[in-house]
Write a protein that holds these residues in place. Structure first.
Motif, PDB file in Angstrom:
ATOM      1  N   ILE A  38       0.828  -1.194   0.000  1.00 53.68           N
ATOM      2  CA  ILE A  38       0.000   0.000   0.000  1.00 53.68           C
ATOM      3  C   ILE A  38       0.867   1.249   0.000  1.00 53.68           C
ATOM      4  O   ILE A  38       0.541   2.248  -0.634  1.00 53.68           O
ATOM      5  N   LEU A  39       1.995   1.167   0.707  1.00 49.91           N
ATOM      6  CA  LEU A  39       2.868   2.313   0.886  1.00 49.91           C
ATOM      7  C   LEU A  39       4.258   2.002   0.346  1.00 49.91           C
ATOM      8  O   LEU A  39       4.926   1.079   0.811  1.00 49.91           O
ATOM      9  N   ALA A  40       4.687   2.754  -0.659  1.00 52.63           N
ATOM     10  CA  ALA A  40       6.007   2.549  -1.258  1.00 52.63           C
ATOM     11  C   ALA A  40       7.106   3.042  -0.311  1.00 52.63           C
ATOM     12  O   ALA A  40       6.844   3.801   0.627  1.00 52.63           O
ATOM     13  N   PRO A  41       8.365   2.619  -0.545  1.00 48.56           N
ATOM     14  CA  PRO A  41       9.455   3.032   0.342  1.00 48.56           C
ATOM     15  C   PRO A  41       9.625   4.536   0.488  1.00 48.56           C
ATOM     16  O   PRO A  41      10.104   5.009   1.529  1.00 48.56           O
ATOM     17  N   ASP A  42       9.233   5.318  -0.518  1.00 49.04           N
ATOM     18  CA  ASP A  42       9.386   6.773  -0.404  1.00 49.04           C
ATOM     19  C   ASP A  42       8.210   7.435   0.309  1.00 49.04           C
ATOM     20  O   ASP A  42       8.145   8.658   0.416  1.00 49.04           O
ATOM     21  N   GLY A  43       7.269   6.625   0.794  1.00 49.48           N
ATOM     22  CA  GLY A  43       6.139   7.168   1.529  1.00 49.48           C
ATOM     23  C   GLY A  43       4.936   7.509   0.688  1.00 49.48           C
ATOM     24  O   GLY A  43       3.928   7.999   1.218  1.00 49.48           O
ATOM     25  N   THR A  44       4.999   7.255  -0.614  1.00 48.04           N
ATOM     26  CA  THR A  44       3.849   7.511  -1.481  1.00 48.04           C
ATOM     27  C   THR A  44       2.933   6.291  -1.516  1.00 48.04           C
ATOM     28  O   THR A  44       3.370   5.165  -1.294  1.00 48.04           O
ATOM     29  N   LEU A  45       1.681   6.529  -1.801  1.00 54.41           N
ATOM     30  CA  LEU A  45       0.688   5.459  -1.784  1.00 54.41           C
ATOM     31  C   LEU A  45       0.615   4.748  -3.127  1.00 54.41           C
ATOM     32  O   LEU A  45       0.517   5.398  -4.171  1.00 54.41           O
ATOM     33  N   THR A  46       0.646   3.423  -3.103  1.00 52.53           N
ATOM     34  CA  THR A  46       0.423   2.635  -4.307  1.00 52.53           C
ATOM     35  C   THR A  46      -1.028   2.151  -4.382  1.00 52.53           C
ATOM     36  O   THR A  46      -1.512   1.821  -5.449  1.00 52.53           O
ATOM     37  N   ARG A  47      -1.700   2.075  -3.239  1.00 50.57           N
ATOM     38  CA  ARG A  47      -3.123   1.689  -3.191  1.00 50.57           C
ATOM     39  C   ARG A  47      -3.868   2.623  -2.239  1.00 50.57           C
ATOM     40  O   ARG A  47      -4.254   2.245  -1.136  1.00 50.57           O
ATOM     41  N   PRO A  48      -4.080   3.876  -2.638  1.00 48.30           N
ATOM     42  CA  PRO A  48      -4.772   4.825  -1.750  1.00 48.30           C
ATOM     43  C   PRO A  48      -6.183   4.395  -1.397  1.00 48.30           C
ATOM     44  O   PRO A  48      -6.727   4.823  -0.372  1.00 48.30           O
ATOM     45  N   ASP A  49      -6.765   3.535  -2.214  1.00 47.23           N
ATOM     46  CA  ASP A  49      -8.123   3.068  -1.950  1.00 47.23           C
ATOM     47  C   ASP A  49      -8.198   2.143  -0.739  1.00 47.23           C
ATOM     48  O   ASP A  49      -9.292   1.867  -0.236  1.00 47.23           O
ATOM     49  N   LEU A  50      -7.053   1.672  -0.275  1.00 44.99           N
ATOM     50  CA  LEU A  50      -7.043   0.719   0.833  1.00 44.99           C
ATOM     51  C   LEU A  50      -6.540   1.330   2.139  1.00 44.99           C
ATOM     52  O   LEU A  50      -6.249   0.608   3.087  1.00 44.99           O
TER      53      LEU A  50
END
Length: 378
Positions: A38-50
């Motif tokens: 859900i959360l990539a290593p840089d702190g950005t969301l890969t699945r914001p819906d979850l």
């Protein structure tokens, strides 16, 4: 439930895009398969819906901070001669806190010796945990209102025992579950496979956490097994297996929460492989430079689970720099109060080594205790 090979979560009714795990796979350079993230290593969301609710996110971050503070202070106390040999877990907070946070106080937790963070998350008092790692009897007995077993030193024995506890809850008609931890090395033990088969055949409400941290003491995972996706071991026992980014606390909580709900609803066990890394030595007495290279460690500091979640919370506005400062102060104060409590425990008596073994002492233990007390009195 049949295990799916798509990227969707256990309860998601809609198929996921084929590249849903691409960010995670690229971040970890894993040729062996995908990981839920859900959360990539840089702190950005890969699945914001979850994203879970704000209070859940903040609780997960607090628990990771508490665990990391314990780990860091544990090193200091060991060097001061105030703590025994201690297995550090720094860098694995998301794997432990995110999974244990899906439980309630009515559920069972079967931790290995490296799972202090999981036990603290479920509610094990810090003072009693310090006493345990001081080899003091004051830390041997778990609180009566908490179903946490003492940290397991033998490898994999906790897995069949967790299944037994889960089946006992099932027979009593509760919705309580049992969660057991193991490492990648432990998944090659016979007890691991027997437990999965046992749980699958009897539909036990059990959640198995397999922390793949890359090492079984000095043996890398690639040397102790040819398998490259340990979650697939669930297939042989007819139970779901999930591979998750073990440094993403949102992902570990999401996947584990779904597995716990499945177990509560009578849908049986789940195996969850959390892919993380043992950045710290095997124990505080270990020298990993004797068997581990800088190439092995490369890139893992950038995947730090605490910093990852911190960036997300600051960016989303759920946390401020001032708020984090207050949180860290609270965590430190909590630990120091617990340390003072642990320092105040009375010195153990020799006979206490025989306490907390059985609920009702066996005749042999009663005899041994009497003999020991007589020897001490003499």
């Amino acid at each position: 439930m049949t295990r799916k090979k798509s990227a969707k979560t256990l309860s998601d009714p809609t198929p996921a895009a084929p590249d849903a795990f691409a960010a995670s796979a690229a971040a970890y350079d894993e040729a062996s398969g995908s990981m839920f993230q859900i959360l990539a290593p840089d702190g950005t969301l890969t699945r914001p819906d979850l994203l879970p609710p704000a209070d859940v996110q903040l609780r997960l971050y607090r628990e990771m901070r508490r665990a990391r503070h314990f780990d860091e202070r544990g090193w200091v106390l060991y060097r001061q001669g105030r703590l025994g040999v201690f297995p550090p877990f720094g860098g694995m907070e998301a794997s432990q806190c995110g999974t244990a946070a899906a439980l309630t106080g009515d559920d069972w937790l079967f931790p290995t010796y490296r799972d202090t963070g999981a036990a603290l998350t479920l509610g094990l008092p810090i003072a009693r945990t310090l006493a345990y790692w001081r080899t003091s009897p004051h830390g041997w007995a778990m609180p009566e209102n908490l179903k946490v077993l003492p940290f397991y030193i033998p490898i994999a024995t906790q897995y069949p025992q967790a299944v037994g506890a889960a089946l006992a809850e099932k027979r009593q008609g509760t919705r309580n579950v049992a969660m057991a931890f193991i490492g990648d090395g432990g998944s090659s033990e016979g007890d691991f496979h027997e437990a999965l088969n046992f749980a699958g055949a009897l539909n036990a409400p059990c959640v198995f956490i397999l922390q793949n941290n890359g090492w079984a003491i000095s043996v890398p995972t690639r040397s102790q097994t040819k398998a490259t996706n340990l979650s697939k071991r669930a297939d042989g026992y007819g139970i779901p297996g999930v591979r998750v980014d073990g440094n993403d606390v949102l992902a570990t909580w999401h996947v584990t929460n779904e597995a716990v709900q499945r177990a509560r609803n009578g849908e049986g066990p789940t195996l969850i492989e959390t892919v993380t890394y043992r950045i710290k030595p095997h124990t505080v007495a270990d020298d990993p430079s004797r068997y581990r290279t800088e190439e092995d460690n490369a890139g893992w500091a950038e995947k730090d689970p605490v910093e990852r979640m911190r960036r997300h919370l600051l960016t989303s506005g759920l946390l401020t720099e001032e708020g984090e400062g207050q949180l860290l102060a609270e965590v430190a104060a909590e630990f120091e109060a617990a340390l003072k409590e642990a320092d105040g425990y009375p010195d153990p008596t020799p006979a206490e080594i025989l306490d907390h073994v059985f609920a009702e002492p066996t005749p042999q233990l009663v005899k041994q205790r009497a003999e020991l007390l007589a020897e001490v009195d003499a």
